[in-house]
Enzyme design. Sequence first.
Site, PDB file in Angstrom:
ATOM      1  N   GLY A   1       0.774  -1.238   0.000  1.00 36.65           N
ATOM      2  CA  GLY A   1       0.000   0.000   0.000  1.00 36.65           C
ATOM      3  C   GLY A   1       0.801   1.281   0.000  1.00 36.65           C
TER       4      GLY A   1
ATOM      5  CD  GLU B   1       0.861  -9.273   1.578  1.00 35.72           C
ATOM      6  OE1 GLU B   1       0.659 -10.446   1.926  1.00 35.72           O
ATOM      7  OE2 GLU B   1      -0.063  -8.449   1.390  1.00 35.72           O
ATOM      8  N   PRO B   2       4.868  -5.039  -0.591  1.00 32.21           N
ATOM      9  CG  PRO B   2       7.089  -4.310  -0.796  1.00 32.21           C
ATOM     10  CD  PRO B   2       6.220  -5.325  -0.093  1.00 32.21           C
ATOM     11  N   GLY B   3       3.891  -3.477  -3.643  1.00 26.87           N
ATOM     12  CA  GLY B   3       3.756  -3.687  -5.084  1.00 26.87           C
ATOM     13  C   GLY B   3       4.136  -2.412  -5.808  1.00 26.87           C
ATOM     14  NE  ARG B   4      -0.206   2.273  -6.039  1.00 31.91           N
ATOM     15  CZ  ARG B   4      -1.234   2.230  -6.897  1.00 31.91           C
ATOM     16  NH1 ARG B   4      -1.144   2.839  -8.059  1.00 31.91           N
ATOM     17  NH2 ARG B   4      -2.351   1.615  -6.572  1.00 31.91           N
TER      18      ARG B   4
ATOM     19  NE  ARG C   1      -2.698   3.127 -11.503  1.00 37.05           N
ATOM     20  CZ  ARG C   1      -2.559   4.358 -11.064  1.00 37.05           C
ATOM     21  NH1 ARG C   1      -1.994   5.266 -11.814  1.00 37.05           N
ATOM     22  NH2 ARG C   1      -2.978   4.690  -9.863  1.00 37.05           N
TER      23      ARG C   1
ATOM     24  CE1 TYR D   1      -8.423   1.557  -9.381  1.00 36.07           C
ATOM     25  CE2 TYR D   1      -6.455   1.745 -10.727  1.00 36.07           C
ATOM     26  CZ  TYR D   1      -7.326   0.978  -9.988  1.00 36.07           C
ATOM     27  OH  TYR D   1      -7.080  -0.360  -9.846  1.00 36.07           O
TER      28      TYR D   1
ATOM     29  CB  CYS E   1     -15.099   3.102 -30.208  1.00 39.22           C
ATOM     30  SG  CYS E   1     -14.266   3.033 -31.784  1.00 39.22           S
ATOM     31  CD  GLU E   2     -16.040   2.250 -24.232  1.00 39.28           C
ATOM     32  OE1 GLU E   2     -16.694   3.030 -23.513  1.00 39.28           O
ATOM     33  OE2 GLU E   2     -16.426   1.118 -24.546  1.00 39.28           O
TER      34      GLU E   2
END
Length: 418
Positions: free
Chosen positions: A239, A273-276, A312, A316, A342-343
């Site tokens: 986190g 548990e670091p990810g980012r 992302r 978000y 096409c969005e």
Amino acid sequence: MHDFHYKKGDLYCESVKVSAIAQKVGTPFYLYSYKTLVDHFTKIKTAFQKINPLICFAMKANDNLAVIKALVNQGAGLDIVSGGELKKALYIGTDPQMIVYASVGKSDEEIKEAILSGILLFNVESLPELDAIHQMAKKLRKKIKVALRINPDVEAATHQFITTGTLKNKFGIDLQTSRKILKSFQKYPHIKFSGLHIHIGSQITSKAPFLNAIKKVIEFIHTLRQDNIELEYLDIGGGLGIIYKDETPQTAQDFANSVLPYLKKTGLKIIMEPGRFIVGNAGIFVTKTLYLKDNGFKKFLIVDGGMNDLIRPTLYGAWHDILPAKETKAKKVKMDIVGPICESGDFFAKDRMFPQLNKGDLLAVMSAGAYGYVMSSNYNVRGRVPEVMVKDNKFEVTKKREVFEDLIRGESLPTFLK
Ligand SMILES: *Cc1c(COP(=O)(O)O)cnc(C)c1O
């Protein structure tokens, strides 16, 4: 912070010109810096070296084989959330005793595979899941270590989609239920209750949410000791936030300074548990200008990458810095930087002051190493893009661009349409 920088007007990753890679592999593509990746891992390791935690990289942030292998070679373990991630982790030779497994929805098959491969811990997220693991362990005649993922009910002060530690979220088990489960350990002869796990959210930039959660867990550990329940592990999750724009996140050292005194007192073996934090700023997404469109009301820079490649901003409302791969004196004007999908949600930036690039000019969407490629899709029948890793003055493609054969693999026409 990271190894993407301008040299004589050209954007480089370590000692390789980004445009040289584009020439070789085409656009769009993801680009990772080996050095940045290892530096970020080392920062956490160094900050916490007094307690020598098991640092399990959260593989869901980036599961590229080269990325996870680079980290595992540095001594990282892996935090997995699916049977697919387990297979990739084992494929690169990760020691199963350095793998922890979280997820609210582990299937029987996934549980079986994980038990048979001998992972260190299941982070268990509900009572029915615990029953499922117990049943499987019994069937396989094993005794399995689990940590209960507790939901400490604290706000993480981050985006609502990446808050996980309140009772409004699907994650973890509330304290009362956790205590009940732990006291009834005799009902689970094939389970060894070894620890507690928390993970309260992602991209958390301040100390308070972590401290609140850790203090709550420690209080809970004291309660459990009164029940004569002794544990071995405390997994504090991931986190840690990074800089996308103008955030001032705590450094790994700040984080360590604030939580170490509490962690040490527990006497438990710490898992993180670091990810980012490790991979976010170690990667960029490189895309090419197709058109500059002006509808009289607004300007749009249309690029060849889209929301299917990097979702992302769409998902978000995330802000990513965007840099031209060649510094330019072209006038900056307000524009949306958008993809070809096409969005209307297909954008990388809205109302951004950005130079008016020309067709063929390259752009780098920065801080795209985490939750980038892993969330990409084939929407609009677009092949997933290559992933490239740079080390020093060399680069290698670590995943090829998908071609048409990849896009129709497994598809066939029913006989009545042939
Ligand atoms: C997503 C996740 C992480 C990693 O989160 P980051 O914000 O990337 O550090 C760690 N643990 C669990 C259980 C997760 O689901």
